[in-house]
Design an enzyme around this catalytic site. Structure first.
Site: not given
Lengths: 327, 444
Positions: B76, B106, B191, B317, B321, B336
């Site tokens: 993040r 990402n 993925h 993983d 959030h 997630g």
């Protein structure tokens, strides 16, 4: 709390639910209780004076995140005939666009102390999420492809009044089951009441493992209608047809649209139902829809108001403590 | 705290040493030198701490393993620092016994350029608690069209190329990616979800989805991508790795490919062996992951795949959030779970139940991922940095998200009873996490 003197039901309330979020989880006696009370409201609604007082001093908010005319009007009438204050909110155009979340909206309305929230939302599970955040009773007026319990209840009331009972009837639910909250609510409720349910649709409009919901699966409308007592047609929701579930409307009507020819497979006194709004010439032939001897479509609308009055009545009776003490 | 050039030598004594990479499982000691490197290992290490001025740590027979290697976390940072920063991520990692991790590209901006990769490395250096590695995007902007500069990125430390939770869907692009990345000996991480088949699906297709009225993603969406990709591996000789494998058929395809000698590997995450799609009943968005939680038969197949070595690694993983992105109607919620601090205890469930041996489970958390990424980690080797995790295998407790060091608390495992916890985490010879000190801090 004493049942209101103006309530048509003299019996003690034992409806043990705080919200009405779905028909899955309603017991046979829950359903019978709602239908019995609805019958009384049907009679009351046919009188010149339609007003009762069980919702006097109570506030009902119709919170619709999806457009609706019929369901919203039906709930509004139900609330007003019971003497409640009814407010309509269409949220699709206002605060959600400003980035307010569903929960923000719920908390804001909760702070205004409504007694009942009637909620429709385009996402499955959204009404349950909202119900977890508020202190008042919540009625699901349709969430995504999940449930629409008052529609199933009004369908059951219509059937029971016409056929005298639900148990043992063959009911065919025909059309877009995948995207239909009406289908799911009807399957749960009819199974609970002992009816035999079939779904009839091309495989593209049936969700996987639908048979595990306790239904017989048919792909041919004539086969599916054989010996049916009740034919429930579902709206082919064109706005949800993002993929090509069926190649064309005319092909759909040819194979899956209800006309007199296909209806001949059902019992001669089979009742035709549709939750509305109808797509004439898509899932149902105009002639069949308008056949006053066979079609219960307008009766369904009438039953809708009575059923919603009964649901409001039962949920509000259940609210034992006044605001502030409940928190 | 960054592992200074000189420190007092230390000896971790009386430990159950378990190092699957070298087939070691014995009671013994690990000697760490002034530079934080492993100087000696095993039952034969004999030192006199007082005479030699060595700090002695009595492990009291607890399990001492190589620091865990987590090959897939979403950091993040940059872009969503309110959910997690590299600092909070590192704190979460050490509390979970993880000393090396690899960050997904990402972020916002996407890590698809050397300068951005260097930014991550500089930030990682300044935090300094764990070894933070980074993947680079397999395609520019994760758009699935143009390859990034694999050569330059690899020279600057990219451990592999991936579009993270986006599938490399175009077979021509994937063919070139596999082929070109093989020049630099880096894996392509896929993925596995055919996006046009998954369409607007939000959970596993099946009875639960039908009841909930949610659009389903069939297990075949995973199987198709894996089977298709294996054909591309055959014609490119590329190194191919499947992330988050979750279906019985997908695992069977990898098993066959390995038997045929293809250079393929795969990993799974704890939620795929600890939960099935029943966990999203009641629209629990904390159990919304991608690929989705599968049917019970798939969950059991994941355990079999771990047990027989078809699945090489378990990755957390870790996907932080905020409440805002999870407290939503199911279809709108992000996918997630936060996983760094539950990685080890959830894996140990398999061991305590007798489904997977302890050595196999620890290998999937250490040597397995280290080998895939070519890291000098996940093993006890003289001359390597002393990255060590001390574990109480049998401590009974419950997962409590309130105690997570991660900035985000989106875990479906809150309240789950667990057996086993991390006591200490040592990175390059420096004690970076001590449960006792942590507990005292919490009380204060």
């Amino acid at each position: 709390m004493e049942p209101d003197a103006t309530s048509p039901s003299a019996s003690e309330s034992n409806f043990g639910h705080r919200h009405l979020l779905g028909t899955e989880g309603l017991s046979r006696s829950d359903v019978s209780q709602i239908l019995d009370l609805s019958d009384q409201y049907v009679e009351q609604n046919r009188q010149v004076d339609k007003k009762a007082g069980v919702l006097r001093g109570r506030t009902l908010i119709n919170l619709f995140f999806e457009n609706s005319t019929r369901t919203r009007t039906s709930f509004e009438l139900a609330g007003k005939r019971l003497g409640g204050d009814v407010i309509n909110m269409s949220v699709s155009t206002s605060s959600i666009k400003k980035g307010e979340t569903l929960i923000d909206t719920a908390m804001t309305l909760n702070a205004m102390h409504p007694d009942v929230l009637v909620v429709r939302h385009g996402d499955s599970g959204a009404v349950q999420l909202l119900a977890e955040k508020v202190n008042c009773a919540v009625i699901n007026a349709g969430d995504g492809s999940h449930e629409h319990p008052t529609q199933a209840l009004l369908d059951a009331l219509t059937i029971r009044r016409r056929k005298g009972h639900l148990e043992g009837l063959n009911v065919a639910i025909c059309g877009d089951v995948t995207h239909s909250r009406v289908a799911r609510s009807n399957i749960y409720l009819l199974n609970t009441m002992g009816a035999r349910v079939r779904v009839v649709a091309p495989p593209t409009l049936l969700p996987t493992y639908v048979e595990r919901l306790g239904v017989e699966v048919h792909h041919d409308l004539r086969d599916g209608l054989t010996d049916c007592d009740i034919v429930m047609m579902l709206r082919l929701q064109t706005e949800r047809m993002q993929g090509s579930f069926v190649p064309s409307m005319r092909e759909y009507f040819y194979f899956h649209g209800l006309d007199y020819d296909k209806l001949a497979a059902a019992k001669p006194d089979a009742l035709i139902m549709h939750p509305g709004p109808m797509n004439r010439g898509v899932e149902i032939d105009s002639e069949v829809a308008d056949d006053i001897d066979r079609s219960a479509i307008h009766e369904q609308v009438e039953m809708g108001v009575a059923v919603r009055m009964a649901c409001l009545d039962l949920l509000v009776r259940n609210q034992t403590a006044p605001w502030g003490l409940n928190r | 705290m960054t592992g200074g050039t000189s420190q007092r030598p230390q000896v971790f004594r009386n430990a159950r040493l378990l190092d699957p990479a070298n087939g070691v499982d014995e009671t013994g000691s690990v000697l760490v030198d002034e530079a934080g490197k492993i100087a000696a290992i095993g039952r034969d290490v004999v030192v006199d701490p007082i005479q030699q001025d060595i700090a002695a740590v009595d492990c009291q027979g607890q399990l001492l393993i190589p620091g865990l290697v987590d090959m897939r976390v979403y950091s993040r940072e940059p872009g969503d620092e309110h959910m997690e920063t590299l600092k909070s991520l590192s704190r979460s990692a050490i509390a979970g016994g993880v000393t090396s991790l690899a960050c997904m590209p990402n972020t916002d901006p996407v890590i698809d350029d050397v300068s951005l990769l260097q930014f991550i490395q500089r930030r990682a250096q300044s935090v300094g608690l764990v070894n933070i590695h980074a993947y680079a995007a397999a395609t520019k902007g994760l758009h699935g069209r143009e390859l990034t500069e694999y050569g330059l990125l690899a020279e600057n430390g990219a451990v592999g190329f991936t579009d993270g939770n986006r599938t490399l869907a175009n077979p021509l692009v994937l063919r070139r990616a596999l082929s070109y990345a093989s020049l630099f000996k880096r894996p392509i991480i896929q993925h596995p979800e055919e996006p046009t088949l998954a369409h607007d699906g939000v959970m596993n297709e099946g009875e639960v989805a039908t009841r909930l009225g949610l659009a389903g993603i069939p297990a075949k969406a995973e199987v198709m991508i894996i089977e298709r990709d294996l054909h591309l591996v055959e014609i490119t000789n590329g190194r191919y790795h499947v992330a988050n494998i979750s279906t019985a058929e997908g695992i069977a395809a990898i098993r066959r490919a390995k038997a045929n000698g293809l250079a393929v590997t795969c990993d799974t995450a704890p939620h795929y062996f600890a939960l099935n799609d029943g966990a999203v009943t009641d629209y629990r968005t904390f159990a919304k992951v991608s690929p989705p939680l599968r049917a019970e038969a798939d969950r059991l197949a994941v355990i079999d795949g771990l047990s027989d070595g078809t699945i090489d690694a378990i990755a957390s993983d870790h996907a932080p959030h905020s409440q805002d992105s999870k407290r939503l109607p199911f279809a709108q919620a992000e996918t997630g779970v936060v996983g760094l601090e539950t990685l080890l205890p959830l894996t140990l469930e398999l061991v305590h139940r007798g489904d997977v041996s302890l050595a196999t489970a620890i290998a999937a958390l250490t040597a397995g991922p280290a080998k895939i990424l070519g890291l000098s980690a996940g093993r006890l080797k003289v001359g390597d940095d002393a990255d060590l995790t001390l574990v109480n295998l049998n401590h009974a407790g419950r997962i409590d998200v309130a105690n997570f060091r991660s900035k985000s608390k989106n875990s479906p495992f809150n309240g789950r009873p667990i057996e086993g916890r991390v006591l200490r985490t040592v990175r390059a010879g420096v004690l970076v996490y001590d449960r006792l000190a942590d507990a005292r801090l919490a009380e204060a």
